[in-house]
Design an enzyme around this catalytic site. Structure first.
Site, PDB file in Angstrom:
ATOM      1  N   CYS A  55       3.790  34.624   9.820  1.00  0.00           N
ATOM      2  CA  CYS A  55       4.397  35.366  10.928  1.00  0.00           C
ATOM      3  C   CYS A  55       5.056  34.398  11.917  1.00  0.00           C
ATOM      4  O   CYS A  55       4.755  34.412  13.120  1.00  0.00           O
ATOM      5  CB  CYS A  55       3.336  36.200  11.640  1.00  0.00           C
ATOM      6  N   GLU A  93       0.870  -1.179   0.000  1.00  0.00           N
ATOM      7  CA  GLU A  93       0.000   0.000   0.000  1.00  0.00           C
ATOM      8  C   GLU A  93       0.907   1.229   0.000  1.00  0.00           C
ATOM      9  O   GLU A  93       1.261   1.773   1.048  1.00  0.00           O
ATOM     10  CB  GLU A  93      -0.976  -0.016   1.172  1.00  0.00           C
TER      11      GLU A  93
END
Length: 412
Positions: free
Chosen positions: A350, A272
Site C-alpha cells: 500500500c 572482500e
C-alpha cells in the site's frame, strides 16, 4: 558472469505449474554461483586472496557452495560471526564494520577470527581492555578513511569524505603511537573501503594503486612491517545495463601488472567481495495478478513486491526482468494483456514506493504470466522488510551444484 537462464526458467515454470496460488519465489542457482566464484578466484594474481562478504547473502547453501572456493568469510556483526562459526568451525573469518559492541569484540577474540578491522581509537582501547582481561592477543587491521584527490565517486561512498566509517588518515599517527604500548594488539596492516557500486575496471585499478602508494609511504614514514592490505570490495553490478558489467578480465590483468610494478614485497592483498560474487545467482519471480491502465501509464501488478525484493528501490533503478508466458488462464472472462508498450512493475504493498521496474518496454505481458528479475542474489531478500503487511514470505529453493564439481576442482 554466466547466467544459466534455461535451467532457471525451467525450474520456475515447474514450480508455477505445481502451485495452487500465483507464484512468488526466490530461486538461487548454486552451480552458476560456483562457476562465478571459480572464475574470479582463479584469475586473481599470486599474493591475492578473496574473502566473501556474507552480508550480501548469508543463506547456508550459498555459504556451503563458496566455502571450498574462497579464502574465507568476512562478517560485520556478532550474529554473522555466530552463524558462520555454527556451520564452519575452521573457515578463516575477518570481522569488519563500525559500532562493534564489547560483546562482539569478545566473541571475535574467543572465536579466533583471523583479523579484526578496527574503526577508531575508542575501539582499539576497548579491545585492549578485553585482551588484558582475557590474557589473549589479537591481530588487527586499521580501517582508514583516506581522502584522495583523484577519487572518482560512485553512487555509494563510504570514505574519501566525512563519513562514520574508518579512522581519518590524520589520526593514524596517534593510533600507531598508542599501539606501541599494547603489544597484545598485533598490527597486521590496513583496510580500505571507500566506495561501492564500482563499474569501471580502470577506475578501480587506479584506486588500488593509490591504496598501495599510501601504504608504502606509511611504512617508510612510521617504519612499519605489515603483512597485508585489505582493499575491501566495492565492485558493482550494472542493473541498468546488464550487458555492460564490470570487466573482470581487464581488471585481473591490470591487477597483475599493478602488483608487479607497485606491489609491496611480502604483503598480501585481500579482497572482500559480496555483491559481485552472488548477485547473478539469484532470481525473484512474481506472477502477474492484474494489469491496469491509469492516466497514461500501465501498471503490471505482481504477487510480492519490494518487501521481498528491495534492491530496485534501494538502488533507485528500474530493474531488468524477463517475461515467462503462462498459457493457462483459470477464468471465463478474457485476460488483460499489453503488447509493445512501456510498463511499470509493482507489487502488492500500500505504497507508491513499491516499484520494481518503471517505463520498461515489453513485447507482451498478460495476467498470469511470470515476471522474473535476475541479479537478485545479493542485497535483495536479505535487506528487505519481510513482514510489512504480513504478506507470506516467498518460496525459496536452490538449483544444486553439479555433481562432482568441487571434487574436480580440488583434483585440478
Amino acid at each position: 558472469m554466466e547466467l544459466r537462464l534455461a535451467e532457471v526458467f525451467a525450474s520456475i515454470r515447474a514450480a508455477q505449474a505445481a502451485s495452487d496460488e500465483p507464484l512468488c519465489a526466490y530461486l538461487y542457482d548454486l552451480e552458476g554461483l560456483r562457476r562465478n566464484a571459480v572464475r574470479v578466484v582463479d584469475s586473481l594474481p599470486a599474493g591475492c586472496e578473496l574473502f566473501y562478504a556474507i552480508k550480501a547473502n548469508s543463506d547456508l547453501p550459498v555459504l556451503q557452495t563458496l566455502a571450498p572456493l574462497v579464502h574465507g568469510f568476512e562478517v560485520s556483526s556478532g550474529g554473522e560471526l555466530a552463524w558462520v562459526r555454527e556451520h564452519f568451525a575452521e573457515v578463516p573469518v575477518i570481522f569488519s564494520g563500525p559500532g562493534k559492541l564489547d560483546s562482539e569484540l569478545e566473541a571475535a577474540v574467543a572465536q579466533h577470527v583471523d583479523c579484526l578491522h578496527v574503526e577508531s581509537l575508542n575501539e582499539l582501547q576497548r579491545l585492549a581492555a578485553i585482551l588484558d582481561r582475557t590474557g589473549k592477543t589479537q591481530a588487527v587491521l586499521l580501517r582508514i578513511n583516506l581522502a584522495l584527490d583523484s577519487l572518482a565517486e560512485t553512487t555509494l561512498m563510504m570514505g574519501g569524505k566525512p563519513t562514520p566509517f574508518g579512522i581519518p588518515a590524520q589520526q593514524l599517527q596517534e593510533c600507531l603511537a598508542w599501539l606501541h604500548n599494547y603489544p597484545e594488539i598485533q598490527l597486521r596492516g590496513f583496510h580500505f573501503h571507500l566506495l561501492s557500486h564500482q563499474l569501471d575496471a580502470q577506475a578501480h585499478l587506479q584506486l588500488l594503486r593509490a591504496y598501495l602508494k599510501q601504504v608504502r609511504q606509511w611504512c617508510e614514514q612510521y617504519r612499519l612491517s605489515i603483512a597485508q592490505v585489505n582493499v575491501g570490495g566495492g565492485i558493482g553490478i550494472n542493473y541498468r545495463q546488464p550487458d555492460r558489467q564490470f570487466d573482470w578480465v581487464d581488471f585481473s590483468s591490470g591487477l597483475s601488472a599493478l602488483l608487479d610494478k607497485s606491489g609491496l614485497p611480502g604483503v598480501r592483498v585481500r579482497f572482500e567481495l559480496g555483491r559481485y560474487i552472488t548477485a547473478a545467482c539469484g532470481y525473484y519471480a512474481m506472477q502477474v495478478i492484474d494489469i491496469k491502465r491509469t492516466y497514461g501509464k500501465i501498471f503490471v501488478i505482481g504477487r510480492g513486491g519490494s518487501h521481498h525484493f528491495r534492491t530496485p528501490y534501494a538502488q533507485g533503478h528500474s530493474h531488468p526482468f524477463h517475461v515467462l508466458p503462462v498459457d493457462t488462464w483459470p477464468y471465463a472472462f478474457p485476460r488483460s494483456a499489453v503488447s509493445n508498450e512501456r510498463v511499470s512493475v509493482v507489487g502488492q504493498l500500500c505504497t507508491p514506493k513499491d516499484l520494481l521496474a518503471f517505463d520498461a518496454p515489453v513485447e507482451t505481458v498478460r495476467c498470469n504470466d511470470l515476471v522474473v528479475f535476475p541479479y537478485a542474489g545479493a542485497y535483495a531478500w536479505h535487506i528487505s522488510h519481510h513482514d510489512f503487511l504480513r504478506h507470506p514470505h516467498p518460496l525459496q529453493w536452490y538449483l544444486p551444484v553439479e555433481e562432482g564439481a568441487h571434487a574436480a576442482r580440488e583434483q585440478a
